[in-house]
Design a protein around this motif. Structure first.
Motif, PDB file in Angstrom:
ATOM      1  N   ASN A 109       0.877  -1.153   0.000  1.00 34.87           N
ATOM      2  CA  ASN A 109       0.000   0.000   0.000  1.00 34.87           C
ATOM      3  C   ASN A 109       0.920   1.210   0.000  1.00 34.87           C
ATOM      4  O   ASN A 109       1.485   1.573   1.038  1.00 34.87           O
ATOM      5  N   PHE A 131       2.844   5.078   2.491  1.00 37.45           N
ATOM      6  CA  PHE A 131       3.500   4.958   3.784  1.00 37.45           C
ATOM      7  C   PHE A 131       4.990   5.254   3.671  1.00 37.45           C
ATOM      8  O   PHE A 131       5.828   4.370   3.842  1.00 37.45           O
ATOM      9  N   GLU A 181       7.047   2.814   1.598  1.00 36.52           N
ATOM     10  CA  GLU A 181       6.554   2.675   0.229  1.00 36.52           C
ATOM     11  C   GLU A 181       5.722   3.877  -0.133  1.00 36.52           C
ATOM     12  O   GLU A 181       4.875   4.295   0.639  1.00 36.52           O
ATOM     13  N   PHE A 235      -4.432  -1.052   2.272  1.00 40.70           N
ATOM     14  CA  PHE A 235      -3.695  -1.788   3.301  1.00 40.70           C
ATOM     15  C   PHE A 235      -4.515  -2.962   3.832  1.00 40.70           C
ATOM     16  O   PHE A 235      -4.000  -4.071   3.987  1.00 40.70           O
ATOM     17  N   ALA A 240       4.645  -3.974   3.556  1.00 39.88           N
ATOM     18  CA  ALA A 240       3.904  -2.717   3.694  1.00 39.88           C
ATOM     19  C   ALA A 240       4.115  -2.113   5.074  1.00 39.88           C
ATOM     20  O   ALA A 240       3.183  -1.612   5.690  1.00 39.88           O
ATOM     21  N   GLY A 241       5.343  -2.198   5.584  1.00 38.56           N
ATOM     22  CA  GLY A 241       5.567  -1.706   6.943  1.00 38.56           C
ATOM     23  C   GLY A 241       4.578  -2.344   7.887  1.00 38.56           C
ATOM     24  O   GLY A 241       4.098  -1.731   8.830  1.00 38.56           O
ATOM     25  N   MET A 242       4.291  -3.609   7.618  1.00 43.66           N
ATOM     26  CA  MET A 242       3.209  -4.278   8.342  1.00 43.66           C
ATOM     27  C   MET A 242       3.700  -4.846   9.671  1.00 43.66           C
ATOM     28  O   MET A 242       4.637  -5.648   9.714  1.00 43.66           O
ATOM     29  N   THR A 243       3.079  -4.379  10.740  1.00 46.39           N
ATOM     30  CA  THR A 243       3.447  -4.839  12.072  1.00 46.39           C
ATOM     31  C   THR A 243       2.987  -6.284  12.280  1.00 46.39           C
ATOM     32  O   THR A 243       1.865  -6.645  11.924  1.00 46.39           O
ATOM     33  N   ARG A 275      -3.114 -10.689  13.179  1.00 48.31           N
ATOM     34  CA  ARG A 275      -2.813 -10.918  11.760  1.00 48.31           C
ATOM     35  C   ARG A 275      -2.235 -12.303  11.533  1.00 48.31           C
ATOM     36  O   ARG A 275      -2.403 -12.890  10.468  1.00 48.31           O
ATOM     37  N   GLY A 293      -7.327   0.703   9.991  1.00 46.12           N
ATOM     38  CA  GLY A 293      -6.684  -0.615   9.945  1.00 46.12           C
ATOM     39  C   GLY A 293      -5.232  -0.647  10.394  1.00 46.12           C
ATOM     40  O   GLY A 293      -4.647  -1.722  10.506  1.00 46.12           O
ATOM     41  N   TYR A 294      -4.640   0.521  10.637  1.00 37.53           N
ATOM     42  CA  TYR A 294      -3.245   0.550  11.101  1.00 37.53           C
ATOM     43  C   TYR A 294      -3.203   0.211  12.596  1.00 37.53           C
ATOM     44  O   TYR A 294      -4.180   0.409  13.316  1.00 37.53           O
ATOM     45  N   THR A 295      -2.041  -0.189  13.065  1.00 38.16           N
ATOM     46  CA  THR A 295      -1.899  -0.500  14.487  1.00 38.16           C
ATOM     47  C   THR A 295      -2.152   0.729  15.369  1.00 38.16           C
ATOM     48  O   THR A 295      -2.549   0.588  16.516  1.00 38.16           O
ATOM     49  N   ASP A 301       2.897   5.459  12.889  1.00 39.25           N
ATOM     50  CA  ASP A 301       4.239   4.890  13.061  1.00 39.25           C
ATOM     51  C   ASP A 301       5.330   5.969  12.985  1.00 39.25           C
ATOM     52  O   ASP A 301       5.253   6.897  12.170  1.00 39.25           O
ATOM     53  N   GLU A 342       7.143  -2.088  17.949  1.00 35.29           N
ATOM     54  CA  GLU A 342       6.445  -2.966  17.006  1.00 35.29           C
ATOM     55  C   GLU A 342       7.464  -3.444  15.996  1.00 35.29           C
ATOM     56  O   GLU A 342       8.403  -2.717  15.686  1.00 35.29           O
ATOM     57  N   TYR A 360       8.146  -4.900  12.079  1.00 37.93           N
ATOM     58  CA  TYR A 360       7.585  -5.092  10.742  1.00 37.93           C
ATOM     59  C   TYR A 360       8.072  -6.424  10.166  1.00 37.93           C
ATOM     60  O   TYR A 360       9.248  -6.792  10.305  1.00 37.93           O
TER      61      TYR A 360
HETATM   62  N1  ARG Z   1       2.671  -0.537  10.953  1.00 38.39           N
HETATM   63  C1  ARG Z   1       1.286  -0.230  10.823  1.00 38.39           C
HETATM   64  C2  ARG Z   1       0.462  -1.490  10.751  1.00 38.39           C
HETATM   65  O1  ARG Z   1       0.959  -2.522  10.542  1.00 38.39           O
HETATM   66  C3  ARG Z   1       0.974   0.639   9.617  1.00 38.39           C
HETATM   67  C4  ARG Z   1       1.359   0.063   8.312  1.00 38.39           C
HETATM   68  C5  ARG Z   1       0.839   0.844   7.126  1.00 38.39           C
HETATM   69  N2  ARG Z   1       1.479   0.451   5.911  1.00 38.39           N
HETATM   70  C6  ARG Z   1       1.144   0.883   4.697  1.00 38.39           C
HETATM   71  N3  ARG Z   1       1.885   0.470   3.701  1.00 38.39           N
HETATM   72  N4  ARG Z   1       0.135   1.654   4.484  1.00 38.39           N
HETATM   73  O2  ARG Z   1      -0.727  -1.437  10.898  1.00 38.39           O
END
Ligand code: ARG
Length: 267
Positions: A38, A41, A45, A83, A100-103, A108, A150-152, A190, A216, A218
């Motif tokens: 996504n 961010f 990205e 996201f 996606a910087g996904m925690t 999840r 939807g973000y942490t 973040d 957190e 990623y």
């Molecule tokens: N780290 C946060 C999460 O996992 C935000 C990630 C948002 N990443 C993005 N590509 N939009 O929820």
């Protein structure tokens, strides 16, 4: 002698057969890393037509995933989506990994598998430069809080019990705009992304509360049970952590690579 010849013929026939098998249908797919992200961010990205790393996409994550593909002699395709859609896209096979910087969260983990962590982050608060009301997370009580859907950050704010005065936006930039327009008091997002927004909007400042917002990690997500992709991704992450690639990328993008096309530390 005769026997050996026969054996050789069989072997080459088998090779040919497998070659032609590989040549039909699936070959292209297995040789392409289909990545979901996504691109909203920064610095992980974002879209940068001028400085795109893969097509028009740039950022730490895009560079990481490009290396994963390169290390494995694969082509790469980036799919930019919402996201919240990433885990679904993994489950239905539309993409083979999501970066996606996904925690990495327990919630999840119920629907996807995660790689080893590649980055440590935390939530921070962004307020207007002249705001002295918010020094700790608890000070957000009764304040108008903006988060991204939807973000942490949203989960953290809800866990603090501040859901009633919280609004969730589709993009980080929308939450920031709300703050700049004086329509909310604070944005929770973040850390590295917050730094990027501050750089773009010097009238804003960051407030940290490390007692409340713990670290957190990623990770890259794959479809549940896809050990093949997971192993490939983990091997690449391990290498990039050890040889300093990830540190170098973080440093490069922290300086605002989107504005700096000098490419001084190009590989
Ligand atoms: N780290 C946060 C999460 O996992 C935000 C990630 C948002 N990443 C993005 N590509 N939009 O929820």
């Amino acid at each position: 002698m005769m026997k050996l010849k026969k054996f050789m013929v069989t072997v080459s026939a088998l090779c040919l057969a497998s070659l032609s098998l590989a040549g039909c249908g699936k070959k292209q797919d297995s040789n392409k890393l289909v990545v979901g992200t996504n691109a909203e961010f920064p610095p992980f990205e974002y879209v940068s037509v001028a400085d795109g790393v893969v097509d028009k996409y740039a950022g730490i994550d895009i560079e990481i995933v490009k290396k994963v593909a390169e290390d494995n002699g694969m082509k790469i395709e980036i799919n930019n989506m919402e996201f919240d859609s990433l885990t679904v896209a993994l489950s239905n096979g539309q993409i083979s990994c999501a970066i996606a910087g996904m925690t990495i969260t327990e919630e999840r983990k119920k629907s996807v598998d995660f790689s080893e962590p590649y980055y440590v982050a935390k939530q921070v608060m962004i307020v207007n430069g002249d705001n002295n009301d918010i020094k700790k997370a608890a000070d957000m009580k009764g304040k108008k809080i903006a988060v991204v859907q939807g973000y942490t950050g949203q989960i953290e704010v809800e866990n603090l019990g501040f859901k009633d005065t919280m609004s969730a936006f589709k993009k980080g930039t929308e939450a920031i705009q709300e703050l700049l327009n004086g329509k909310c008091d604070v944005v929770v997002i973040d850390s590295a992304t917050a730094n990027q927004y501050i750089k773009d909007n010097p009238s804003l400042k960051i407030v940290e509360d490390d007692d409340t917002f713990t670290s957190e990690e990623y990770g890259i997500a794959v479809k549940k049970g896809d050990t093949k992709t997971l192993e490939m991704v983990n091997a690449a992450i391990k290498k990039m952590k050890e040889d300093g690639t990830i540190d170098a990328l973080s440093a490069k993008y922290a300086e605002g690579a989107s504005d700096d096309a000098s490419g001084s530390d190009a590989q």
